[in-house]
Enzyme design. Structure first.
Site, PDB file in Angstrom:
ATOM      1  N   TYR A 178      54.695  56.005  74.676  1.00  0.00           N
ATOM      2  CA  TYR A 178      55.149  57.190  75.410  1.00  0.00           C
ATOM      3  C   TYR A 178      54.052  58.245  75.537  1.00  0.00           C
ATOM      4  O   TYR A 178      54.060  59.028  76.463  1.00  0.00           O
ATOM      5  CB  TYR A 178      56.334  57.831  74.683  1.00  0.00           C
ATOM      6  N   LYS A 230      56.438  44.309  65.940  1.00  0.00           N
ATOM      7  CA  LYS A 230      56.015  43.079  66.633  1.00  0.00           C
ATOM      8  C   LYS A 230      54.672  42.694  66.024  1.00  0.00           C
ATOM      9  O   LYS A 230      53.642  42.587  66.702  1.00  0.00           O
ATOM     10  CB  LYS A 230      55.928  43.350  68.146  1.00  0.00           C
ATOM     11  N   ASP A 247      69.867  51.983  72.514  1.00  0.00           N
ATOM     12  CA  ASP A 247      70.871  51.776  73.572  1.00  0.00           C
ATOM     13  C   ASP A 247      71.713  50.545  73.254  1.00  0.00           C
ATOM     14  O   ASP A 247      72.933  50.546  73.414  1.00  0.00           O
ATOM     15  CB  ASP A 247      70.198  51.566  74.946  1.00  0.00           C
ATOM     16  N   ASP A 292      63.780  53.152  71.515  1.00  0.00           N
ATOM     17  CA  ASP A 292      64.473  53.515  72.757  1.00  0.00           C
ATOM     18  C   ASP A 292      65.398  52.380  73.173  1.00  0.00           C
ATOM     19  O   ASP A 292      66.581  52.580  73.453  1.00  0.00           O
ATOM     20  CB  ASP A 292      63.434  53.789  73.853  1.00  0.00           C
ATOM     21  N   ASP A 347      62.172  41.242  68.688  1.00  0.00           N
ATOM     22  CA  ASP A 347      63.003  40.327  69.491  1.00  0.00           C
ATOM     23  C   ASP A 347      64.147  39.776  68.649  1.00  0.00           C
ATOM     24  O   ASP A 347      65.291  39.688  69.101  1.00  0.00           O
ATOM     25  CB  ASP A 347      62.154  39.207  70.128  1.00  0.00           C
TER      26      ASP A 347
END
Ligand code: IPM
Ligand code: MN
Length: 366
Positions: A146, A195, A255, A251, A227
């Site tokens: 970001y 990751k 959700d 982020d 993942d």
């Protein structure tokens, strides 16, 4: 006591849900003898329309002068709104990112849990829900993709876009500490998501998390690849207590986590720095498709106001009064449209209400 609250109503359903949260805060003020003073701060699309900028220096100064900020949501339909014809740094979201950075709000806490009353609205099968779930996502909020260098340039006649993902040791350490601290007050388990099989930043992340973990022998921890985590959230959400992760992964996973609870409209969030200051906002977005219809669920914003009372003002009893009132509202069978049960038979047992009515019914229960 008197508190000065900066209010960013924003765009879409933002103003509607913030109005209900203020109503609830005023009810608390009356009952417990506090004074909440509000100051409107422009940010997002509404600020672009009024000033040409998504966040002005004046707005930042107002935010800095507040004891805490209550926010609705910002932004519009990215495919149809003229805001998205503007250069990237003039769009609504740029205002929010600038505010997060200006106030050093590096720790974003997003609780996701299943209300027993809302099992019917949960999209997961009963056997997957099991005894329910209750997790907190601790998302790093001022670093990573970001805020890295980015550019779009033409190289040999071909457009090339670059975004960079950078994390420093202190940035990882301070968010990891927040996660372990919160885990200590909960079920004492941290799942750090990265990751590390691909990214250098994730390998540094792992190393720092391990260093911090050594200071919290009473808290167990594990590493999980992002993942796999996305998959585990729908396979067995009950396994998670505190999920610690970087900005972009947080982020996306937040959700997902909120959706598995059955409603984005129920979940609060807090963005904090190292002081008592915080920005409190619903986890969901501006929902431009239902803006102005009076049907948005104000509960996430009302619960965000409760988090503000607890974390910024140390008003635990008052925060609990709001949370209990929301619980009572659900127990008494009231639902906004987003949390209506799926089956007809179940739906007949509850009463559907709009945004304002929900706010009033919750105030009555404080
Ligand atoms: C969120 C939002 C923001 C983010 C957007 C509006 C920039 O999706 O708070 O999760 O990506 O952080
Ligand atoms: Mn998001």
């Amino acid at each position: 006591m008197s508190y000065h609250i900066g209010v960013i109503s924003g765009d879409g359903i933002g103003p509607e849900v913030v109005a209900e949260a203020k109503k609830v805060l005023d009810t608390v003020a009356d009952k417990y003898g506090h004074e909440f003073e509000y100051e409107d701060i422009l940010m997002g699309g509404c600020s672009i329309d009024a000033t040409g900028e998504p966040l002005t220096d004046h707005a930042i100064a107002q935010a800095l002068a507040s004891d805490a900020i209550l926010m609705g949501s910002i932004g519009g339909n990215t495919q149809t709104s003229p805001w998205y014809q503007l250069p990237a740094d003039k769009r609504p979201e740029a205002g929010l990112l600038k505010l997060r950075k200006s106030l050093n709000l590096f720790a974003n806490m997003r609780p996701a849990f299943l209300y027993n009353e809302l099992r019917e609205a949960c999209p997961l099968r009963d056997s997957v829900i099991g005894d329910g779930f209750d997790m907190v996502i601790m998302r790093e909020l001022t670093g990573g993709l970001y805020f890295g260098e980015r550019s779009t340039e033409e190289v040999d006649g071909v457009l090339l876009a670059t975004d960079t993902l950078t994390y420093s040791e202190p940035e990882i350490r301070r968010i990891a500490i927040k996660a372990f601290e919160i885990a200590r007050k909960r079920r004492k388990k941290v799942t750090s998501v990265d990751k590390a099989n691909v990214l250098d930043s994730s390998r540094l992340w792992r190393g720092m998390v391990e260093e911090v973990a050594a200071d919290y022998p009473d808290v167990s921890y594990e590493h999980m690849l992002v993942d796999n985590c996305a998959m585990q959230l729908v396979r067995n959400p009950g396994q998670f207590d505190v999920i610690l992760t970087e900005n972009m992964f947080g982020d996306i996973l937040s959700d997902e986590a909120s959706m598995v609870t059955g409603s984005l409209g129920m979940l609060a969030s807090a963005s904090m720095n190292d002081t008592k200051f915080g920005l409190y906002e619903p986890s969901g977005g501006s929902a431009p498709d239902i803006a102005g219809k009076g049907i948005a669920n104000p509960i996430a914003t009302i619960l965000s106001a409760a988090l503000m009372l607890r974390y910024s003002f140390d008003l635990d009893e008052e925060a609990k009064a709001i949370e209990n009132a929301v619980q009572k509202f659900l127990e008494d069978g009231y639902r906004t449209i987003d949390i209506m049960p799926h089956g007809e038979e179940e739906a007949a047992k509850v009463t559907q209400v709009g945004t304002k009515e929900a706010g009033d019914l919750i105030c009555e229960r404080i």
